[in-house]
Motif scaffolding. Structure first.
Motif, PDB file in Angstrom:
ATOM      1  N   GLU A 188      46.443  41.612 -10.224  1.00  8.86           N
ATOM      2  CA  GLU A 188      45.252  42.470 -10.141  1.00  8.86           C
ATOM      3  C   GLU A 188      45.139  43.357 -11.377  1.00  8.86           C
ATOM      4  N   SER A 189      46.285  43.870 -11.835  1.00 12.02           N
ATOM      5  CA  SER A 189      46.270  44.739 -13.010  1.00 12.02           C
ATOM      6  C   SER A 189      45.946  43.956 -14.270  1.00 12.02           C
ATOM      7  N   LEU A 190      46.428  42.727 -14.359  1.00  9.65           N
ATOM      8  CA  LEU A 190      46.100  41.901 -15.519  1.00  9.65           C
ATOM      9  C   LEU A 190      44.598  41.631 -15.586  1.00  9.65           C
ATOM     10  N   ALA A 191      43.971  41.478 -14.435  1.00  6.83           N
ATOM     11  CA  ALA A 191      42.517  41.304 -14.418  1.00  6.83           C
ATOM     12  C   ALA A 191      41.837  42.542 -14.984  1.00  6.83           C
ATOM     13  N   ARG A 192      42.374  43.716 -14.663  1.00  3.89           N
ATOM     14  CA  ARG A 192      41.778  44.960 -15.166  1.00  3.89           C
ATOM     15  C   ARG A 192      41.942  45.100 -16.679  1.00  3.89           C
ATOM     16  N   LEU A 193      43.032  44.548 -17.210  1.00  8.74           N
ATOM     17  CA  LEU A 193      43.242  44.628 -18.653  1.00  8.74           C
ATOM     18  C   LEU A 193      42.252  43.753 -19.418  1.00  8.74           C
ATOM     19  N   LYS A 194      41.715  42.727 -18.733  1.00 10.66           N
ATOM     20  CA  LYS A 194      40.701  41.843 -19.318  1.00 10.66           C
ATOM     21  C   LYS A 194      41.177  41.207 -20.624  1.00 10.66           C
ATOM     22  N   ASP A 195      42.409  40.743 -20.616  1.00 13.17           N
ATOM     23  CA  ASP A 195      42.988  40.085 -21.789  1.00 13.17           C
ATOM     24  C   ASP A 195      43.250  38.624 -21.449  1.00 13.17           C
ATOM     25  N   SER A 196      42.583  37.738 -22.151  1.00 16.20           N
ATOM     26  CA  SER A 196      42.667  36.312 -21.829  1.00 16.20           C
ATOM     27  C   SER A 196      44.054  35.733 -22.047  1.00 16.20           C
ATOM     28  N   ARG A 197      44.914  36.461 -22.757  1.00 15.44           N
ATOM     29  CA  ARG A 197      46.273  35.960 -22.975  1.00 15.44           C
ATOM     30  C   ARG A 197      47.068  35.874 -21.670  1.00 15.44           C
ATOM     31  N   ALA A 198      46.570  36.492 -20.619  1.00 15.78           N
ATOM     32  CA  ALA A 198      47.267  36.431 -19.329  1.00 15.78           C
ATOM     33  C   ALA A 198      46.913  35.183 -18.528  1.00 15.78           C
ATOM     34  N   ILE A 199      45.917  34.423 -18.966  1.00 18.87           N
ATOM     35  CA  ILE A 199      45.397  33.326 -18.144  1.00 18.87           C
ATOM     36  C   ILE A 199      46.455  32.278 -17.830  1.00 18.87           C
ATOM     37  N   ASP A 200      47.160  31.795 -18.833  1.00 20.59           N
ATOM     38  CA  ASP A 200      48.131  30.721 -18.600  1.00 20.59           C
ATOM     39  C   ASP A 200      49.184  31.127 -17.570  1.00 20.59           C
ATOM     40  N   SER A 201      49.642  32.351 -17.660  1.00 24.55           N
ATOM     41  CA  SER A 201      50.653  32.821 -16.707  1.00 24.55           C
ATOM     42  C   SER A 201      50.072  32.981 -15.313  1.00 24.55           C
ATOM     43  N   LEU A 202      48.821  33.425 -15.224  1.00 25.79           N
ATOM     44  CA  LEU A 202      48.170  33.563 -13.921  1.00 25.79           C
ATOM     45  C   LEU A 202      47.964  32.201 -13.261  1.00 25.79           C
ATOM     46  N   VAL A 203      47.618  31.201 -14.072  1.00 22.46           N
ATOM     47  CA  VAL A 203      47.384  29.865 -13.510  1.00 22.46           C
ATOM     48  C   VAL A 203      48.621  29.351 -12.776  1.00 22.46           C
TER      49      VAL A 203
ATOM     50  N   ALA B  84      41.475  37.178 -10.182  1.00 26.06           N
ATOM     51  CA  ALA B  84      41.817  37.631 -11.526  1.00 26.06           C
ATOM     52  C   ALA B  84      41.367  36.619 -12.571  1.00 26.06           C
ATOM     53  N   LEU B  85      41.618  35.353 -12.289  1.00 22.10           N
ATOM     54  CA  LEU B  85      41.221  34.300 -13.233  1.00 22.10           C
ATOM     55  C   LEU B  85      39.701  34.234 -13.379  1.00 22.10           C
ATOM     56  N   ALA B  86      39.016  34.383 -12.265  1.00 21.70           N
ATOM     57  CA  ALA B  86      37.552  34.364 -12.321  1.00 21.70           C
ATOM     58  C   ALA B  86      37.020  35.513 -13.174  1.00 21.70           C
ATOM     59  N   SER B  87      37.645  36.670 -13.035  1.00 18.45           N
ATOM     60  CA  SER B  87      37.190  37.831 -13.813  1.00 18.45           C
ATOM     61  C   SER B  87      37.461  37.648 -15.303  1.00 18.45           C
ATOM     62  N   LEU B  88      38.428  36.788 -15.621  1.00 18.24           N
ATOM     63  CA  LEU B  88      38.749  36.512 -17.018  1.00 18.24           C
ATOM     64  C   LEU B  88      37.980  35.307 -17.558  1.00 18.24           C
ATOM     65  N   GLY B  89      37.092  34.763 -16.742  1.00 18.65           N
ATOM     66  CA  GLY B  89      36.247  33.669 -17.184  1.00 18.65           C
ATOM     67  C   GLY B  89      36.855  32.297 -17.068  1.00 18.65           C
ATOM     68  N   TRP B  90      37.973  32.199 -16.336  1.00 20.67           N
ATOM     69  CA  TRP B  90      38.637  30.901 -16.186  1.00 20.67           C
ATOM     70  C   TRP B  90      38.062  30.157 -14.981  1.00 20.67           C
ATOM     71  N   THR B  91      37.913  28.854 -15.116  1.00 21.42           N
ATOM     72  CA  THR B  91      37.536  27.984 -13.988  1.00 21.42           C
ATOM     73  C   THR B  91      38.452  26.779 -14.009  1.00 21.42           C
ATOM     74  N   PRO B  92      38.609  26.112 -12.860  1.00 22.20           N
ATOM     75  CA  PRO B  92      39.461  24.910 -12.843  1.00 22.20           C
ATOM     76  C   PRO B  92      39.021  23.894 -13.894  1.00 22.20           C
ATOM     77  N   GLU B  93      37.729  23.821 -14.148  1.00 23.81           N
ATOM     78  CA  GLU B  93      37.226  22.846 -15.123  1.00 23.81           C
ATOM     79  C   GLU B  93      37.675  23.193 -16.539  1.00 23.81           C
TER      80      GLU B  93
END
Length: 234
Positions: free
Chosen positions: A190-205, A222-231
């Motif tokens: 949740e906190s990583l989503a608040r930071l809005k840093d895309s570098r967290a995406i791979d670890s969140l996945v 969190a991933l959705a807020s960072l603009g990530w989608t399964p596609e």
């Protein structure tokens, strides 16, 4: 005695010494009635309560004085409460000081609360209050809190760092995604989503298959807020 303590607040300033004396009563109901009366008296009670906090030899008086000052929510008490938190020899007084500082909510309490994170008996409460204050001066101490053996401290630290939003907490929060405690993992996501840093995406996945449903749901958000989608991962 309880009824008398409750009515003394109507008398005003002249009743203050007696009300402080009632802090020594064994009966917690009477102590609470005395505190309520002092709060009713208001500003004239502040200086006598500060004096009691700083100078009274009885720990029970100092503890209840801290509590009363918290209920009065006076900024004037912040510095005396900070001193009590740092230096009072009794743990109950230090705990009451944290509670009072939480009620007052003044950022000038942050340095003393950061120091309290080093005290094993106080760090849970200190981490909780630092989370509420959300002050960046606590970032380094809260990052260290992510490594605490106490899971409650780690939970508060993970949540607090998101509220603060300091970029220095990015890597420590990513590491916290591997914490053995599910709520630490959820708070870190949740906190990583608040930071809005895309570098967290791979670890969140990697947590999309976490064993805990609440963690998975938080990670998806969190991933959705960072603009990530399964596609986007294909």
């Amino acid at each position: 005695r309880n009824h008398a303590a409750s009515r003394l607040g109507e008398i005003g300033t002249d009743a203050i010494p007696k009300l402080i004396e009632l802090f020594l009563e064994d009966d917690c109901v009477i102590r609470e009635a005395a505190t309520s009366s002092l709060v009713q008296i208001g500003e004239p009670a502040i200086d006598p309560l500060i004096e009691a906090l700083q100078e009274d030899e009885e720990w029970a008086v100092r503890e209840q004085a801290a509590t009363a000052l918290g209920k009065l929510r006076t900024v004037k008490a912040v510095e005396p409460l900070n001193k009590a938190l740092r230096h009072d020899k009794d743990g109950a007084v230090r705990t009451a000081a944290i509670w009072a500082l939480e009620r007052i909510g003044d950022p000038e309490a942050v340095p003393a609360l950061v120091d309290a994170l080093m005290d094993a008996t106080l760090r849970e409460d200190a981490a909780r209050v630092l989370k509420k204050l959300g002050d960046s001066r606590a970032t380094d101490a809260l990052v260290e809190g992510l490594q605490a053996s106490n899971w409650i401290v780690r939970r508060h630290a993970a949540e607090a760092l998101g509220k603060i939003g300091d970029g220095r907490s990015l890597d420590p929060l990513i590491q916290a995604l591997s914490d053995e405690d599910w709520l630490v993992r959820r708070n870190a996501a949740e906190s990583l989503a608040r930071l809005k840093d895309s570098r967290a995406i791979d670890s969140l996945v990697t947590l999309l298959e976490d064993e805990n449903e609440m963690v998975r749901d938080t990670v998806e958000g969190a991933l959705a807020s960072l603009g990530w989608t399964p596609e986007s991962s294909t």
